[in-house]
Design an enzyme around this catalytic site. Sequence first.
Site, PDB file in Angstrom:
ATOM      1  N   PRO A 127       0.099  15.835   5.646  1.00 25.47           N
ATOM      2  CA  PRO A 127       1.060  16.763   5.019  1.00 25.47           C
ATOM      3  C   PRO A 127       0.830  16.880   3.514  1.00 25.47           C
ATOM      4  O   PRO A 127       0.511  15.903   2.837  1.00 25.47           O
ATOM      5  CB  PRO A 127       2.423  16.109   5.309  1.00 25.47           C
ATOM      6  CG  PRO A 127       2.184  15.199   6.466  1.00 25.47           C
ATOM      7  CD  PRO A 127       0.777  14.717   6.342  1.00 25.47           C
ATOM      8  N   GLY A 128       0.995  18.087   3.007  1.00 24.53           N
ATOM      9  CA  GLY A 128       0.913  18.327   1.573  1.00 24.53           C
ATOM     10  C   GLY A 128      -0.474  18.512   1.021  1.00 24.53           C
ATOM     11  O   GLY A 128      -0.644  18.609  -0.200  1.00 24.53           O
ATOM     12  N   GLU A 161       6.014 -11.303  -9.372  1.00 25.31           N
ATOM     13  CA  GLU A 161       5.182 -10.178  -9.803  1.00 25.31           C
ATOM     14  C   GLU A 161       4.015 -10.642 -10.666  1.00 25.31           C
ATOM     15  O   GLU A 161       2.919 -10.062 -10.608  1.00 25.31           O
ATOM     16  CB  GLU A 161       6.038  -9.161 -10.579  1.00 25.31           C
ATOM     17  CG  GLU A 161       7.183  -8.559  -9.777  1.00 25.31           C
ATOM     18  CD  GLU A 161       6.703  -7.768  -8.575  1.00 25.31           C
ATOM     19  OE1 GLU A 161       5.515  -7.369  -8.543  1.00 25.31           O
ATOM     20  OE2 GLU A 161       7.501  -7.559  -7.656  1.00 25.31           O
ATOM     21  N   HIS A 212       1.159 -11.616  -8.378  1.00 21.53           N
ATOM     22  CA  HIS A 212       0.368 -10.450  -7.950  1.00 21.53           C
ATOM     23  C   HIS A 212      -0.592 -10.010  -9.054  1.00 21.53           C
ATOM     24  O   HIS A 212      -1.785  -9.759  -8.802  1.00 21.53           O
ATOM     25  CB  HIS A 212       1.302  -9.288  -7.604  1.00 21.53           C
ATOM     26  CG  HIS A 212       2.053  -9.460  -6.329  1.00 21.53           C
ATOM     27  ND1 HIS A 212       1.452  -9.802  -5.144  1.00 21.53           N
ATOM     28  CD2 HIS A 212       3.382  -9.326  -6.061  1.00 21.53           C
ATOM     29  CE1 HIS A 212       2.365  -9.871  -4.188  1.00 21.53           C
ATOM     30  NE2 HIS A 212       3.555  -9.589  -4.720  1.00 21.53           N
TER      31      HIS A 212
END
Length: 661
Positions: free
Chosen positions: A244-245, A466, A469
Amino acid sequence: MEDKEKEKKVNTNSNINGNHQNGGKKPKNSLWWIYVLIFLLLIWLYHANDNVSVKEINWTEFQQLVKNDVFSSVTAFDKKNSVEATVKKGRYNEVFNHDAADAEALETKVVVRIPSIAIFEDFIEKEKALNKITVNINYKPGDDIFWNLLISIGPFVIIILIWFLLMRRMSGGMGGGMGMFNVGKSKAQLFDKDGTNKITFKDVAGLAEAKQEVEEIVSFLKNPQKYTELGGKIPKGALLVGPPGTGKTLLAKAVAGEANVPFFSLSGSDFVEMFVGVGASRVRDLFRQAKEKAPCIVFIDEIDAVGRARGKNINASANDERESTLNQLLTEMDGFGSNSGVIILAATNRADILDKALLRAGRFDRQIHVELPDLNERKQIFTVHLRPIKVDESIDIDFLARQTPGFSGADIANVCNEAALIAARNDKKTVQKQDFMNAVDRIIGGLEKKGKIMTEKERKSIAFHEAGHASLSWLLEHANPLVKITIVPRGKALGAAWYLPEERQITTREQILDEMCSTLGGRAAEDLFLGSISTGAANDLERVTKQAYAMVVYFGMSKKMPNLNYYDSTGQDWGFSKPYSDETAKMIDEEVYNIVNDQYERAKSILQANADRHKQLAEMLLKVEVIYTEDVERIFGKRQWISRSEEIMEKQQSLNIIDNR
C-alpha cells in the site's frame, strides 16, 4: 480489399464520434407511465368497492319526493346552493326506477340543485306543517373540493413516493427512471482526453521500471502500427502489484492523463452488491461500454475484492455471488467473445489471494511489481512533494531520503505535509530541517507525551534499556547504525530509538544474528546493570523470537537442521496443520531457544566489556532526554563500519561530482 478496410475504419470512427457527441449516453426510456398506471389502478380499486348509490334529480322531482316523505335526512349547502338527501331504507324503488339485487345493502342518496336556501327553507317548513314529514334538516357552509380530493388520493400518493424513494435508495441513488432497473448498470467513471485529469508520468517520481511497462501500453495505443508490423499484439491486461502507498493508483491516473483514449475507472467493490446476479450484470455492462468506445483502457482498483481465489470462502452464499461475478469477468477478459482494443489495468496489494485463472497469460499478460522506493527513488519523491512547500536552505534532500528507509510514496507525502503543519504551528516563515525530523518522529512513534508521570526509577530503567540498544548497534558490524534515541514517551512507547537500516536485497546469517543481539541489548542492560528486568522488552523479545523461528523454519540457518524449509510459497493448501513431526517441532523449539540465548549472553558480554561508556551514555540520556549520532560518536569514537546506505550515498555523490566536472 483496402477500400473495404478503409470504409470499416471510417464507419467505426463515425460511431465513436457520435457517441462522444452525445456524451457517451444513450437516450433513456421514461418510466413515469408505470407510476401513472399504478395511480389509476389504485383510484379504480378505491372506487370499485364504493357502497354508495347516488342519483342527481331536479328541483321539481325533489319536491315531490319530500311530500312523499322518502328521505330520512337532508343536508343543505348554502355556498353551493345544493342539497344532498339520504333515502330511507325500503323506499329505494320510489327514487330509482329500476330494481337492484343489492338495494338494501346500498346507502342511496340524491343530489339536487336548489334555487336558493331561502326558497328551500320555506318549502320545508310548509311541508312539515301540512304533510307532517319526519325528515332531519342540516345546514352546512359547503365542502372544500380540494380537501376532499386530498383526503381521497393523498394516502396513495404518499405510498407511491415512499416506494419510489426506497427503490432509488436500494440502487445507490442512481438516476434515470426507476433505480431498481439500473442496479445492474456499471458504476465506472469515464475519463476522456479532454477531461480534467492532468496527471502525467512527470508527476510520478521513481518507479522507473513500472513506468516503462505502462508507457509501452500507452505507446501502443498511440502508435499501434509500430508493433503490429512486426507481428506483435497488444497486451490484454497488466496487473500492478505492490504494498500500500507505493503509487499504483497514481500510476493509473498518469496513464489516464497520458493516453488519448477513453479511460474507465472503478473499484473491485463496485461489482459486489446484495442482489444476486448484479455483479455479473455490471461486468457485462462495463465491457459493453468499453467495446463501444474501443480502443480504451479499463482500470479496476483493488481487484482482490472480486478476484479472490474460488472455493476458499466459508460463506457459501456470498461466495456464489462473488464467484459468478469472477466467472463473468474471466469470460469477458478472455472468452469466445472478442475484446480487441480493450486493455484491462488492475491494481492490488494482495496478489497472493487472486484466482490463478485471473493471473494467467491472455488475461493479465504482465504483472508489474511496484515496490517500496529505494534511496535514490525517495530523493526523487521528496523533490516532487517539496515543490509547493516553502523550505529553508538547511534542507538536504539526501539527508531526508536517508532518514526515511522503508517509507512509501504516500508516507513521504505525509512527512512533507506534517512538516509544513509543524512549522506553521510554531509560526515559522519556512519549513526547516528540524520540522522534518519532528514529522518523521511524529509519524513513526506518535505524539510526544512530556506530561506523562514516571518515577525516577522508571526513567533510569528506560535510559539504561535504550542505551543498551544504542551501544550494541554502534559496536556490532552488521547492526543498524543509530540515528536518534530518546526517553521521552511517544505514543504507547516509554522510550524509542531510531536507526538507519541497510537496504539489503539478501541477508546473511551473521547480519540476522547481529540484529538480534542489538535488539536484546535493552533487556541485557537492565539485567546486567540494574539487577532486574522489566516488561519494557516485550516488543524486543517478540521480534527476536520471530527472527529465530524464521532462521530455523524458513531460511535453513540452523546448525542441527540445516537446509530445511517448511514454508509453502505457492499457496497450496493440503490440509496439514504443520508439515513436520512432533519430534521435529521439539528440535525447532530447542534450536530457537539456543539461538536467542546465545545472542543474549553475547549482548551481556559486549556490554560488560564497555560498561563505563554505556553508563556514560545512559547518564547523558537521563540528563538531556534526547541523543543523536554525534553524541554517541563522542563517547564510543567513530564507528568502524560504514553502512551500505551510506556507502551507496557516497558513491552517488562521487558520481555527481564527476558528472559536474
